[in-house]
Design an enzyme around this catalytic site. Structure first.
Site, PDB file in Angstrom:
ATOM      1  N   ASN A  52       8.127  -9.699  -1.939  1.00 55.83           N
ATOM      2  CA  ASN A  52       7.822 -11.132  -1.980  1.00 55.83           C
ATOM      3  C   ASN A  52       6.323 -11.405  -1.981  1.00 55.83           C
ATOM      4  O   ASN A  52       5.891 -12.566  -1.941  1.00 55.83           O
ATOM      5  CB  ASN A  52       8.486 -11.860  -0.807  1.00 55.83           C
ATOM      6  CG  ASN A  52       7.917 -11.470   0.548  1.00 55.83           C
ATOM      7  OD1 ASN A  52       7.045 -10.604   0.653  1.00 55.83           O
ATOM      8  ND2 ASN A  52       8.432 -12.096   1.599  1.00 55.83           N
ATOM      9  N   LEU A  53       5.511 -10.346  -1.998  1.00 56.57           N
ATOM     10  CA  LEU A  53       4.051 -10.424  -2.063  1.00 56.57           C
ATOM     11  C   LEU A  53       3.441 -11.129  -0.854  1.00 56.57           C
ATOM     12  O   LEU A  53       2.342 -11.674  -0.924  1.00 56.57           O
ATOM     13  CB  LEU A  53       3.594 -11.105  -3.364  1.00 56.57           C
ATOM     14  CG  LEU A  53       3.996 -10.382  -4.655  1.00 56.57           C
ATOM     15  CD1 LEU A  53       3.474 -11.141  -5.871  1.00 56.57           C
ATOM     16  CD2 LEU A  53       3.490  -8.944  -4.674  1.00 56.57           C
ATOM     17  N   GLY A  70      -3.787   0.195  27.305  1.00 62.35           N
ATOM     18  CA  GLY A  70      -2.575   0.884  26.894  1.00 62.35           C
ATOM     19  C   GLY A  70      -2.763   1.989  25.889  1.00 62.35           C
ATOM     20  O   GLY A  70      -1.788   2.623  25.481  1.00 62.35           O
ATOM     21  N   TYR A 106       7.241  -4.902  17.266  1.00 63.72           N
ATOM     22  CA  TYR A 106       7.277  -4.119  16.026  1.00 63.72           C
ATOM     23  C   TYR A 106       8.001  -2.797  16.244  1.00 63.72           C
ATOM     24  O   TYR A 106       8.922  -2.444  15.490  1.00 63.72           O
ATOM     25  CB  TYR A 106       5.862  -3.863  15.523  1.00 63.72           C
ATOM     26  CG  TYR A 106       5.808  -2.853  14.401  1.00 63.72           C
ATOM     27  CD1 TYR A 106       6.326  -3.166  13.148  1.00 63.72           C
ATOM     28  CD2 TYR A 106       5.264  -1.586  14.595  1.00 63.72           C
ATOM     29  CE1 TYR A 106       6.301  -2.234  12.113  1.00 63.72           C
ATOM     30  CE2 TYR A 106       5.231  -0.655  13.571  1.00 63.72           C
ATOM     31  CZ  TYR A 106       5.750  -0.981  12.337  1.00 63.72           C
ATOM     32  OH  TYR A 106       5.738  -0.056  11.322  1.00 63.72           O
ATOM     33  N   LYS A 147       4.439  -5.184   9.594  1.00 62.71           N
ATOM     34  CA  LYS A 147       4.010  -3.891  10.119  1.00 62.71           C
ATOM     35  C   LYS A 147       2.891  -3.951  11.144  1.00 62.71           C
ATOM     36  O   LYS A 147       2.312  -2.922  11.474  1.00 62.71           O
ATOM     37  CB  LYS A 147       3.581  -2.984   8.956  1.00 62.71           C
ATOM     38  CG  LYS A 147       4.690  -2.739   7.942  1.00 62.71           C
ATOM     39  CD  LYS A 147       4.248  -1.793   6.845  1.00 62.71           C
ATOM     40  CE  LYS A 147       5.328  -1.605   5.797  1.00 62.71           C
ATOM     41  NZ  LYS A 147       6.593  -1.130   6.333  1.00 62.71           N
ATOM     42  N   SER A 149       8.841   4.127  11.978  1.00 66.20           N
ATOM     43  CA  SER A 149       7.481   4.206  12.524  1.00 66.20           C
ATOM     44  C   SER A 149       7.473   5.046  13.786  1.00 66.20           C
ATOM     45  O   SER A 149       8.448   5.060  14.555  1.00 66.20           O
ATOM     46  CB  SER A 149       6.973   2.802  12.849  1.00 66.20           C
ATOM     47  OG  SER A 149       5.767   2.856  13.572  1.00 66.20           O
ATOM     48  N   TYR A 197       0.827  -1.212   0.000  1.00 66.66           N
ATOM     49  CA  TYR A 197       0.000   0.000   0.000  1.00 66.66           C
ATOM     50  C   TYR A 197       0.861   1.262   0.000  1.00 66.66           C
ATOM     51  O   TYR A 197       0.724   2.128  -0.869  1.00 66.66           O
ATOM     52  CB  TYR A 197      -0.918  -0.058   1.222  1.00 66.66           C
ATOM     53  CG  TYR A 197      -1.619   1.223   1.585  1.00 66.66           C
ATOM     54  CD1 TYR A 197      -2.403   1.921   0.669  1.00 66.66           C
ATOM     55  CD2 TYR A 197      -1.521   1.726   2.888  1.00 66.66           C
ATOM     56  CE1 TYR A 197      -3.065   3.093   1.034  1.00 66.66           C
ATOM     57  CE2 TYR A 197      -2.182   2.886   3.259  1.00 66.66           C
ATOM     58  CZ  TYR A 197      -2.938   3.570   2.330  1.00 66.66           C
ATOM     59  OH  TYR A 197      -3.584   4.733   2.695  1.00 66.66           O
ATOM     60  N   LYS A 229      11.727  -1.545  14.659  1.00 66.58           N
ATOM     61  CA  LYS A 229      11.957  -0.329  13.882  1.00 66.58           C
ATOM     62  C   LYS A 229      13.045   0.527  14.516  1.00 66.58           C
ATOM     63  O   LYS A 229      13.870   1.131  13.805  1.00 66.58           O
ATOM     64  CB  LYS A 229      10.652   0.459  13.736  1.00 66.58           C
ATOM     65  CG  LYS A 229       9.666  -0.159  12.773  1.00 66.58           C
ATOM     66  CD  LYS A 229      10.206  -0.157  11.349  1.00 66.58           C
ATOM     67  CE  LYS A 229       9.184  -0.612  10.340  1.00 66.58           C
ATOM     68  NZ  LYS A 229       9.694  -0.552   8.951  1.00 66.58           N
ATOM     69  N   ALA A 246       9.810  -2.372   3.021  1.00 67.28           N
ATOM     70  CA  ALA A 246       9.389  -3.739   3.360  1.00 67.28           C
ATOM     71  C   ALA A 246       9.518  -3.997   4.850  1.00 67.28           C
ATOM     72  O   ALA A 246      10.452  -3.541   5.505  1.00 67.28           O
ATOM     73  CB  ALA A 246      10.232  -4.748   2.579  1.00 67.28           C
ATOM     74  N   ILE A 300     -16.239   2.522  18.159  1.00 69.93           N
ATOM     75  CA  ILE A 300     -15.188   3.329  18.780  1.00 69.93           C
ATOM     76  C   ILE A 300     -14.776   2.632  20.079  1.00 69.93           C
ATOM     77  O   ILE A 300     -15.628   2.266  20.888  1.00 69.93           O
ATOM     78  CB  ILE A 300     -15.684   4.756  19.087  1.00 69.93           C
ATOM     79  CG1 ILE A 300     -15.954   5.528  17.797  1.00 69.93           C
ATOM     80  CG2 ILE A 300     -14.678   5.501  19.957  1.00 69.93           C
ATOM     81  CD1 ILE A 300     -16.541   6.917  18.010  1.00 69.93           C
ATOM     82  N   LEU A 338      -7.550   1.519  11.058  1.00 68.67           N
ATOM     83  CA  LEU A 338      -8.884   2.068  11.291  1.00 68.67           C
ATOM     84  C   LEU A 338      -9.678   2.260  10.009  1.00 68.67           C
ATOM     85  O   LEU A 338     -10.848   1.848   9.925  1.00 68.67           O
ATOM     86  CB  LEU A 338      -8.777   3.401  12.042  1.00 68.67           C
ATOM     87  CG  LEU A 338     -10.103   4.124  12.300  1.00 68.67           C
ATOM     88  CD1 LEU A 338     -11.028   3.272  13.168  1.00 68.67           C
ATOM     89  CD2 LEU A 338      -9.859   5.488  12.938  1.00 68.67           C
TER      90      LEU A 338
END
Length: 326
Positions: free
Chosen positions: A32-33, A286, A141, A77, A117, A11, A145, A74, A208, A192
């Site tokens: 690598n899709l 959190g 994650y 995520k 990120s 994306y 990063k 890549a 929400i 979202l």
């Protein structure tokens, strides 16, 4: 000379590829899709299907396409899923970045833009995040990063006296939304915008998570940034590196003021024409009240700006999603 875009069929990555091509910077996709979509790759752009964990493939691609640099998008995520799959997350994001850097050094390629990120900050004690805000990632994650940023820093120091010193920058951002091309949309089941879109398409009511936060309307506030603006910042960073201009080790691509979840829901109803009142669920553990980043440094160096209103963010994302199912 070309720019290799890892994850260039995803994306965000495919938007970066389009922006590079528009700027005349000759992108080459490596993907690598695993989460990318083959049809997201623009026609005419070289596509190497394979993993960034394949060092030989990465070095071969860098050499064969006379790469001037790499835009490293890549990665795995999904912050929430990374808690259940830490080893996979580290393999993709830490080992992957290390292997990209190894291949770059072997091929004599010295420029890299790292798609980092805002997850590196975790849950900060401040409502407005700047580049040197304390880093306390709250998931594997986010940790992966941050380690990626350290790898770039350390490799730059190690090669500083060589004939090809590494030049790098890391771009940090929160929630990427919308579409700058009607053939590309966010396919993540964890973000979202696509969550709400899928609910609306199915005739269900979006939810929400908590409306008792310490914010103006009770729902939490985050940065929402348009994918077209994110892509433009990656291109500006690549151009700055290629020109040998000074560049910061990291930039926050933030809005400076943020949007609440309720504001997003209101825009969803306005733009889609589907009148709904979101359900209110419990808070997620959190979730802080407000996390927003300033984009001042990026505005100074990378022509960073918020070019889209919230309604335009929703409209472009909605139209792309509807086209995909037409």
């Amino acid at each position: 000379m070309s720019w290799i875009v890892t994850g260039g069929a995803g994306y965000i990555g495919s938007h970066v590829v389009r922006a590079l091509a528009d700027a005349g910077l000759s992108p080459v996709i490596v993907d690598n899709l695993s989460s990318g979509v083959a049809s997201f790759a623009p026609e005419g752009v070289p596509f190497v299907q394979g993993s960034i964990l394949d060092r030989d493939l990465m070095e071969k691609t860098l050499r064969e396409h006379a790469a001037e640099g790499v835009i490293h998008v890549a990665g795995f995520k999904y912050a929430g899923v990374s808690v259940q799959r830490p080893l996979h997350t580290y393999a993709q994001n830490v080992d992957g970045t290390r292997i990209v850097l190894e291949a770059m050094q072997a091929a004599g390629v010295a420029n890299i833009v790292f798609s980092s990120s805002a997850a590196v900050f975790g849950t900060p004690d401040v409502s407005l995040v700047v580049e040197d805000t304390e880093k306390r990632p709250a998931s594997p994650y986010g940790e992966s990063k941050l380690i990626g940023e350290w790898l770039l820093r350390d490799q730059a120091a190690a090669t500083a006296e060589s004939d090809k010193p590494l030049r790098h920058t890391s771009l940090r951002y929160f929630n990427v939304v919308g579409s700058a091309d009607p053939t590309v949309y966010d396919v993540s089941p964890h973000n979202l915008f696509p969550i709400v879109f899928e609910k609306l398409i199915a005739g269900e009511t979006p939810r929400i998570n908590g409306d008792d936060y310490d914010t103006e309307d009770g729902t939490n506030v985050r940065d929402y940034v348009h994918v077209g603006d994110i892509a433009a910042a990656h291109v500006a960073a690549a151009q700055r590196l290629a020109a040998g201009q000074s560049i910061e080790p990291a930039y926050n691509l933030g809005s400076g003021d943020g949007l609440s979840v309720r504001q997003i829901m209101d825009a969803m109803a306005r733009v889609t024409g589907i009148d709904f009142t979101p359900e209110i669920g419990p808070r997620r553990p959190g979730d802080p009240d407000r996390i927003v980043a300033t984009g001042e440094l990026a505005a100074r160096d990378l022509d960073w700006k918020m070019r889209y209103t919230v309604d335009e963010m929703v409209r472009t994302g909605w139209e792309a999603r509807l086209r995909a199912s037409a």
